[in-house]
Design a protein around this motif. Structure first.
Motif, PDB file in Angstrom:
ATOM      1  N   THR A  59       0.829  -1.206   0.000  1.00 47.36           N
ATOM      2  CA  THR A  59       0.000   0.000   0.000  1.00 47.36           C
ATOM      3  C   THR A  59       0.864   1.256   0.000  1.00 47.36           C
ATOM      4  O   THR A  59       0.558   2.233  -0.693  1.00 47.36           O
ATOM      5  N   TRP A  60       1.962   1.224   0.753  1.00 49.38           N
ATOM      6  CA  TRP A  60       2.813   2.405   0.836  1.00 49.38           C
ATOM      7  C   TRP A  60       3.384   2.772  -0.534  1.00 49.38           C
ATOM      8  O   TRP A  60       3.511   3.942  -0.864  1.00 49.38           O
ATOM      9  N   PHE A  61       3.719   1.744  -1.335  1.00 50.85           N
ATOM     10  CA  PHE A  61       4.307   1.991  -2.653  1.00 50.85           C
ATOM     11  C   PHE A  61       3.271   1.992  -3.777  1.00 50.85           C
ATOM     12  O   PHE A  61       3.637   1.933  -4.949  1.00 50.85           O
ATOM     13  N   SER A  62       1.998   2.066  -3.429  1.00 50.09           N
ATOM     14  CA  SER A  62       0.941   2.091  -4.441  1.00 50.09           C
ATOM     15  C   SER A  62       0.965   3.416  -5.195  1.00 50.09           C
ATOM     16  O   SER A  62       1.481   4.431  -4.701  1.00 50.09           O
ATOM     17  N   PRO A  63       0.396   3.455  -6.410  1.00 52.16           N
ATOM     18  CA  PRO A  63       0.387   4.709  -7.174  1.00 52.16           C
ATOM     19  C   PRO A  63      -0.244   5.866  -6.402  1.00 52.16           C
ATOM     20  O   PRO A  63       0.253   6.999  -6.450  1.00 52.16           O
ATOM     21  N   ARG A  64      -1.313   5.604  -5.672  1.00 52.64           N
ATOM     22  CA  ARG A  64      -1.986   6.675  -4.935  1.00 52.64           C
ATOM     23  C   ARG A  64      -1.074   7.255  -3.861  1.00 52.64           C
ATOM     24  O   ARG A  64      -0.972   8.482  -3.718  1.00 52.64           O
ATOM     25  N   ASN A  65      -0.409   6.401  -3.111  1.00 58.42           N
ATOM     26  CA  ASN A  65       0.452   6.896  -2.035  1.00 58.42           C
ATOM     27  C   ASN A  65       1.698   7.579  -2.609  1.00 58.42           C
ATOM     28  O   ASN A  65       2.168   8.585  -2.068  1.00 58.42           O
TER      29      ASN A  65
END
Length: 427
Positions: free
Chosen positions: A119-125
């Motif tokens: 999640t931390w490296f997701s596009p949104r973050n």
């Protein structure tokens, strides 16, 4: 495994394991020959265990999507000779890996550990990092401007800018960045070929002591950061690692070190090389530069092409867990395979005019970030860093050209410009 119809000629096999061949471009000739004549063959270079050489784009994808059949963790994930493998196993008590990171993991561990930071490296973050990254890009370009119109782009910009981004994510203060760069290069192979040769000439026991000391230093440094994040959590990856649990138990110090290390190295070396590779293309081709100056909408395409063109991670190794078949060839359990990403990204069957740098290249899946379950976790961050840097640089850049020969890193693993002398004008 050594049948005549699959065996690669000795001269080609020797090129595949020669770090200098990745610096002087002989590897491209070898790959071209292999794709045309023996795209899935066995190399038996002197001093190495035999290994399959996977050079076609389609075969690289096929191996990468079958993670249960082709493991990362059973043998070394990077090319190593017999002596080097024995040295590592002596240091680690039998393991082929100096550290245990996501790269060395298979299921079920890989999925569990990757999920900690997905999640931390997701596009949104990652998009939330844009403003801070832009500030760092502008600062890097200001340092470039301060050189007076001529510099080694690698030393002046390409090493420092991605390093600052990734160290900020890990919570490393700016004054410690040089130390972190030195430690990671000492573990995975320094950019200095003379120093690398000196270390390789030492007795195995001394090499082992040196490597163990570097890993201990790295572990101690990030152990301190983890302790701080457990007491004072922040919005950074270090806090995630410090509080990470797998199956309701805190991850071990070894796994925490591996996590820090893979982010520090994979998040820096690959982006640095892709950035330098893209700037080298601009400095080498005036028409390309002028086109980019007048068509900033091509920047996303330029980023993808710089990644494909450079392909910083040249090879990774896999190990077959069972007898299987790939492209009509029988692979036995325990066989070692070299995935040649740089060859896949020049595959004539997939890429039109693959030896041309084309920022308008139609979208095609390149394999620079890998594929499948081990697809690079930081790919979105890397693209963000490259895009932002170009968005900040190109409007200010009036001219750019080479100011001497490009000196490439001699490595079968991570490769890119080591020195990139350029002349430029900034406004």
């Amino acid at each position: 495994m050594t049948a005549k119809d699959v065996r690669i000629p000795d001269d080609i096999a020797a090129v595949l394991v020669d770090p200098k061949a990745y610096a002087d471009n002989r590897i491209e000739d070898a790959y071209r020959w292999l794709r045309a004549n023996n795209p899935l063959g066995v190399a038996e270079p002197i001093g190495f265990d035999p290994f399959w050489v996977v050079t076609r784009h389609a075969d690289i994808l096929e191996v990468s999507r079958q993670n249960a059949i082709f493991h990362n963790g059973d043998r070394a994930t990077t090319l190593v000779d017999k002596i080097g493998d024995a040295n590592v196993r002596a240091i680690t008590g039998g393991s082929p890996h100096l550290v245990r990171s996501l790269v060395q993991m298979d299921e079920p561990d890989h999925r569990k550990y990757r999920a900690l930071t997905t999640t931390w490296f997701s596009p949104r973050n990652v998009r939330a990092l844009e403003d801070a990254t832009r500030d760092m890009a502008r600062a890097a370009i200001d340092r470039m401007a301060a050189t007076g119109g001529a510099c080694d782009f690698v030393g002046a910009v390409a090493l420092g800018y991605p390093l600052r981004v990734i160290m900020r994510i890990l919570g490393v203060p700016e004054e410690d960045e040089a130390r972190m760069l030195s430690l990671t290069q000492d573990i995975f192979g320094t950019h200095d070929p003379e120093k690398r040769a000196e270390i390789a000439a030492l007795p195995p026991a001394i090499q082992g002591q040196l490597i163990a000391a570097v890993i201990a230093d790295f572990t101690a440094y990030f152990g301190t950061i983890s302790a701080d994040r457990r007491a004072n959590p922040r919005d950074d990856v270090a806090s995630i690692i410090a509080h990470a649990t797998i199956d309701a138990k805190p991850i071990s110090e070894k796994e925490a070190t591996g996590y820090y290390l893979i982010i520090a190295t994979a998040g820096h070396d690959t982006t640095s090389s892709s950035l330098a590779g893209g700037i080298a293309a601009l400095a080498s081709d005036r028409n390309l530069f002028e086109r980019m100056k007048t068509s900033l909408d091509l920047i996303p395409g330029f980023v993808e092409e710089a990644i494909r063109w450079t392909t910083p991670v040249k090879t990774f190794m896999r190990t077959a867990t069972e007898d299987t078949e790939l492209s009509g060839r029988k692979i036995a359990r325990g066989d070692w395979l070299m995935l040649c990403y740089a060859s896949g990204n020049r595959d004539e069957a997939v890429f039109d005019r693959p030896f041309e740098f084309r920022p308008d290249r139609p979208a095609t899946r390149n394999v620079a970030f890998g594929y499948g379950a081990h697809l690079c976790l930081g790919q979105h961050l890397a693209r963000l860093e490259l895009r932002i840097f170009l968005e900040e640089l190109l409007p200010r850049l009036s001219s750019i050209s080479l100011d001497g020969p490009i000196d490439m890193i001699a490595s079968c693993f991570v490769n890119g410009p080591r020195h990139l002398p350029i002349r430029f004008e900034l406004n």
